[in-house]
Write a protein that holds these residues in place. Sequence first.
Motif, PDB file in Angstrom:
ATOM      1  N   ARG A  91     -14.467 -11.150 -22.902  1.00 15.21           N
ATOM      2  CA  ARG A  91     -13.899  -9.958 -23.164  1.00 15.21           C
ATOM      3  C   ARG A  91     -15.017  -8.984 -23.972  1.00 15.21           C
ATOM      4  O   ARG A  91     -15.494  -9.491 -24.737  1.00 15.21           O
ATOM      5  CB  ARG A  91     -13.009 -10.056 -24.237  1.00 15.21           C
ATOM      6  CG  ARG A  91     -12.220  -8.332 -24.786  1.00 15.21           C
ATOM      7  CD  ARG A  91     -11.159  -8.686 -25.753  1.00 15.21           C
ATOM      8  NE  ARG A  91     -10.574  -7.338 -26.090  1.00 15.21           N
ATOM      9  CZ  ARG A  91     -10.605  -7.088 -27.364  1.00 15.21           C
ATOM     10  NH1 ARG A  91     -11.270  -7.753 -28.177  1.00 15.21           N
ATOM     11  NH2 ARG A  91     -10.039  -5.898 -27.736  1.00 15.21           N
ATOM     12  N   PRO A  92     -15.590  -8.023 -23.274  1.00 12.42           N
ATOM     13  CA  PRO A  92     -16.476  -7.050 -23.916  1.00 12.42           C
ATOM     14  C   PRO A  92     -16.330  -6.476 -25.097  1.00 12.42           C
ATOM     15  O   PRO A  92     -15.149  -5.847 -25.436  1.00 12.42           O
ATOM     16  CB  PRO A  92     -16.882  -6.062 -22.519  1.00 12.42           C
ATOM     17  CG  PRO A  92     -15.435  -5.964 -22.023  1.00 12.42           C
ATOM     18  CD  PRO A  92     -14.889  -7.097 -22.065  1.00 12.42           C
ATOM     19  N   SER A  93     -17.436  -6.328 -26.127  1.00 14.80           N
ATOM     20  CA  SER A  93     -17.042  -5.621 -27.305  1.00 14.80           C
ATOM     21  C   SER A  93     -17.172  -4.054 -26.801  1.00 14.80           C
ATOM     22  O   SER A  93     -17.306  -3.958 -26.009  1.00 14.80           O
ATOM     23  CB  SER A  93     -18.457  -5.946 -28.266  1.00 14.80           C
ATOM     24  OG  SER A  93     -19.407  -5.292 -27.446  1.00 14.80           O
ATOM     25  N   GLU A  94     -16.505  -3.410 -27.984  1.00 18.81           N
ATOM     26  CA  GLU A  94     -16.382  -2.081 -27.785  1.00 18.81           C
ATOM     27  C   GLU A  94     -17.829  -1.424 -27.479  1.00 18.81           C
ATOM     28  O   GLU A  94     -17.937  -0.529 -26.559  1.00 18.81           O
ATOM     29  CB  GLU A  94     -15.962  -1.437 -29.189  1.00 18.81           C
ATOM     30  CG  GLU A  94     -15.895   0.198 -28.885  1.00 18.81           C
ATOM     31  CD  GLU A  94     -15.114   0.694 -30.227  1.00 18.81           C
ATOM     32  OE1 GLU A  94     -14.748   2.026 -30.219  1.00 18.81           O
ATOM     33  OE2 GLU A  94     -14.919  -0.076 -31.147  1.00 18.81           O
ATOM     34  N   GLU A  95     -18.974  -1.930 -28.359  1.00 22.62           N
ATOM     35  CA  GLU A  95     -20.237  -1.522 -28.104  1.00 22.62           C
ATOM     36  C   GLU A  95     -20.655  -1.479 -26.537  1.00 22.62           C
ATOM     37  O   GLU A  95     -21.522  -0.820 -25.929  1.00 22.62           O
ATOM     38  CB  GLU A  95     -21.109  -2.194 -29.104  1.00 22.62           C
ATOM     39  CG  GLU A  95     -22.534  -1.375 -29.168  1.00 22.62           C
ATOM     40  CD  GLU A  95     -23.596  -2.194 -28.084  1.00 22.62           C
ATOM     41  OE1 GLU A  95     -24.503  -1.617 -27.912  1.00 22.62           O
ATOM     42  OE2 GLU A  95     -23.179  -3.236 -27.754  1.00 22.62           O
ATOM     43  N   MET A  96     -20.481  -3.033 -26.003  1.00 24.04           N
ATOM     44  CA  MET A  96     -20.718  -3.239 -24.651  1.00 24.04           C
ATOM     45  C   MET A  96     -20.091  -2.445 -23.737  1.00 24.04           C
ATOM     46  O   MET A  96     -20.685  -1.817 -22.760  1.00 24.04           O
ATOM     47  CB  MET A  96     -20.586  -4.673 -24.422  1.00 24.04           C
ATOM     48  CG  MET A  96     -20.946  -4.913 -22.920  1.00 24.04           C
ATOM     49  SD  MET A  96     -22.499  -4.924 -22.744  1.00 24.04           S
ATOM     50  CE  MET A  96     -23.455  -6.083 -23.456  1.00 24.04           C
ATOM     51  N   VAL A  97     -18.777  -1.950 -23.818  1.00 22.61           N
ATOM     52  CA  VAL A  97     -18.364  -1.194 -22.650  1.00 22.61           C
ATOM     53  C   VAL A  97     -18.903   0.278 -22.932  1.00 22.61           C
ATOM     54  O   VAL A  97     -19.251   0.620 -21.782  1.00 22.61           O
ATOM     55  CB  VAL A  97     -16.846  -1.285 -23.429  1.00 22.61           C
ATOM     56  CG1 VAL A  97     -15.890   0.103 -22.496  1.00 22.61           C
ATOM     57  CG2 VAL A  97     -15.898  -2.409 -23.130  1.00 22.61           C
ATOM     58  N   LEU A  98     -19.275   0.672 -23.959  1.00 23.44           N
ATOM     59  CA  LEU A  98     -19.908   2.132 -24.141  1.00 23.44           C
ATOM     60  C   LEU A  98     -21.320   1.920 -23.319  1.00 23.44           C
ATOM     61  O   LEU A  98     -21.756   2.807 -22.762  1.00 23.44           O
ATOM     62  CB  LEU A  98     -19.818   2.468 -25.489  1.00 23.44           C
ATOM     63  CG  LEU A  98     -18.558   3.025 -26.124  1.00 23.44           C
ATOM     64  CD1 LEU A  98     -18.477   3.042 -27.474  1.00 23.44           C
ATOM     65  CD2 LEU A  98     -18.037   4.170 -25.432  1.00 23.44           C
ATOM     66  N   ARG A  99     -22.073   0.831 -23.571  1.00 25.74           N
ATOM     67  CA  ARG A  99     -23.182   0.693 -23.348  1.00 25.74           C
ATOM     68  C   ARG A  99     -23.296   0.682 -21.822  1.00 25.74           C
ATOM     69  O   ARG A  99     -24.068   1.281 -20.989  1.00 25.74           O
ATOM     70  CB  ARG A  99     -23.907  -0.432 -23.871  1.00 25.74           C
ATOM     71  CG  ARG A  99     -25.534  -0.393 -23.523  1.00 25.74           C
ATOM     72  CD  ARG A  99     -26.234  -1.889 -23.907  1.00 25.74           C
ATOM     73  NE  ARG A  99     -25.455  -2.389 -25.119  1.00 25.74           N
ATOM     74  CZ  ARG A  99     -25.892  -3.676 -25.445  1.00 25.74           C
ATOM     75  NH1 ARG A  99     -26.541  -4.520 -24.696  1.00 25.74           N
ATOM     76  NH2 ARG A  99     -25.226  -4.052 -26.515  1.00 25.74           N
ATOM     77  N   LEU A 100     -22.385  -0.076 -21.177  1.00 25.23           N
ATOM     78  CA  LEU A 100     -22.539  -0.244 -19.807  1.00 25.23           C
ATOM     79  C   LEU A 100     -21.987   0.943 -19.119  1.00 25.23           C
ATOM     80  O   LEU A 100     -22.372   1.575 -18.153  1.00 25.23           O
ATOM     81  CB  LEU A 100     -21.545  -1.349 -19.218  1.00 25.23           C
ATOM     82  CG  LEU A 100     -21.807  -2.769 -19.574  1.00 25.23           C
ATOM     83  CD1 LEU A 100     -20.640  -3.626 -19.391  1.00 25.23           C
ATOM     84  CD2 LEU A 100     -22.980  -3.203 -19.032  1.00 25.23           C
ATOM     85  N   ALA A 101     -20.907   1.683 -19.730  1.00 22.79           N
ATOM     86  CA  ALA A 101     -20.670   3.083 -18.942  1.00 22.79           C
ATOM     87  C   ALA A 101     -21.712   4.003 -19.332  1.00 22.79           C
ATOM     88  O   ALA A 101     -21.390   4.763 -18.274  1.00 22.79           O
ATOM     89  CB  ALA A 101     -19.346   3.540 -20.017  1.00 22.79           C
ATOM     90  N   GLU A 102     -22.678   4.039 -20.194  1.00 24.32           N
ATOM     91  CA  GLU A 102     -23.424   4.779 -20.136  1.00 24.32           C
ATOM     92  C   GLU A 102     -24.755   4.848 -19.101  1.00 24.32           C
ATOM     93  O   GLU A 102     -24.974   5.657 -18.469  1.00 24.32           O
ATOM     94  CB  GLU A 102     -24.028   4.577 -21.449  1.00 24.32           C
ATOM     95  CG  GLU A 102     -25.441   5.740 -21.713  1.00 24.32           C
ATOM     96  CD  GLU A 102     -26.197   5.679 -23.233  1.00 24.32           C
ATOM     97  OE1 GLU A 102     -27.355   6.170 -23.365  1.00 24.32           O
ATOM     98  OE2 GLU A 102     -25.881   4.829 -23.937  1.00 24.32           O
ATOM     99  N   HIS A 103     -24.879   3.380 -18.755  1.00 27.53           N
ATOM    100  CA  HIS A 103     -25.844   3.095 -17.877  1.00 27.53           C
ATOM    101  C   HIS A 103     -25.149   3.245 -16.498  1.00 27.53           C
ATOM    102  O   HIS A 103     -26.021   3.534 -15.410  1.00 27.53           O
ATOM    103  CB  HIS A 103     -26.581   1.781 -18.137  1.00 27.53           C
ATOM    104  CG  HIS A 103     -27.286   1.680 -19.164  1.00 27.53           C
ATOM    105  ND1 HIS A 103     -28.632   2.146 -19.329  1.00 27.53           N
ATOM    106  CD2 HIS A 103     -27.166   1.025 -20.438  1.00 27.53           C
ATOM    107  CE1 HIS A 103     -29.343   1.742 -20.296  1.00 27.53           C
ATOM    108  NE2 HIS A 103     -28.391   1.199 -21.223  1.00 27.53           N
TER     109      HIS A 103
END
Length: 270
Positions: A48-60
């Motif tokens: 399960r990705p962290s909130e920060e990881m979801v946002l980072r992946l979404a940005e890239h």
Amino acid sequence: MTTLAPDSSVGPLLRTWRERRGLSQLELSLRAESSARHISFVETGRSRPSEEMVLRLAEHLDVPIRERNSLLLAAGYAPHYAETPFDSPAMEPIRAHLDALLKAYEPYPAMVVDSLYNVIAVNAGVTVLMDGVAPELLAPPLNAMRLTLHPGGLAPRIRNMREWRGHLLAQMERQIALARSDALRALYEEVAAYPVPADDDGADGPEPGEAVPYFALPMRIEHQGQVLSFISTIATFNTPMDVTVAELAIETLLPADPATADFLHRGGAS
């Protein structure tokens, strides 16, 4: 509503966005400073990705911020980006800035549209486009694509309608590929089915071998007995933090030749 994948959990949604962008798990991991193994585990639901990881992946992955909220919800987190109604008091600074931009662009036409091409605001220059438009097309919500492509709208007066229609439909197709919006797809299917004026045979363009006098495809439209030529430009907010703001676009019509500019400056759009 946006349709991304049959499985609404965050892993398959992220995989759909990654594949849409044409990236491998390794390429995405390098951009996001993660590992291909972790990306694989996230996509398959093993991690399960962290909130920060979801946002980072979404940005890239260049995911639109409306869909970033959907990814966060799918991962079990609260939305990160607000969606403030455009007529909200909190939006007064944005409305004031947009009104000032539209006013400053006069006498040239300019408008603000949302992600479905609904017209939010216009300047006085837009009146040059309104000749003979059917009243039902001017009823709220005014839609720029319907206004342009409908046979009761601008279409009969656009001299290079086939070319301009192809440009607009291609523009919508690119947006659909980015966001997969059901509402945008429905609008596309509606306007793509409108008939093209029978007398538009492309003969109004330059002769074979003749130098094209424009640096971009113009919209050539009849108005008050003459043909005006406009080149369209579109501007968006660069770093939006609100869904509504992210989906606003300012479309301006730049005169493509001196005759058009002269007509507008002489008050032809009044």
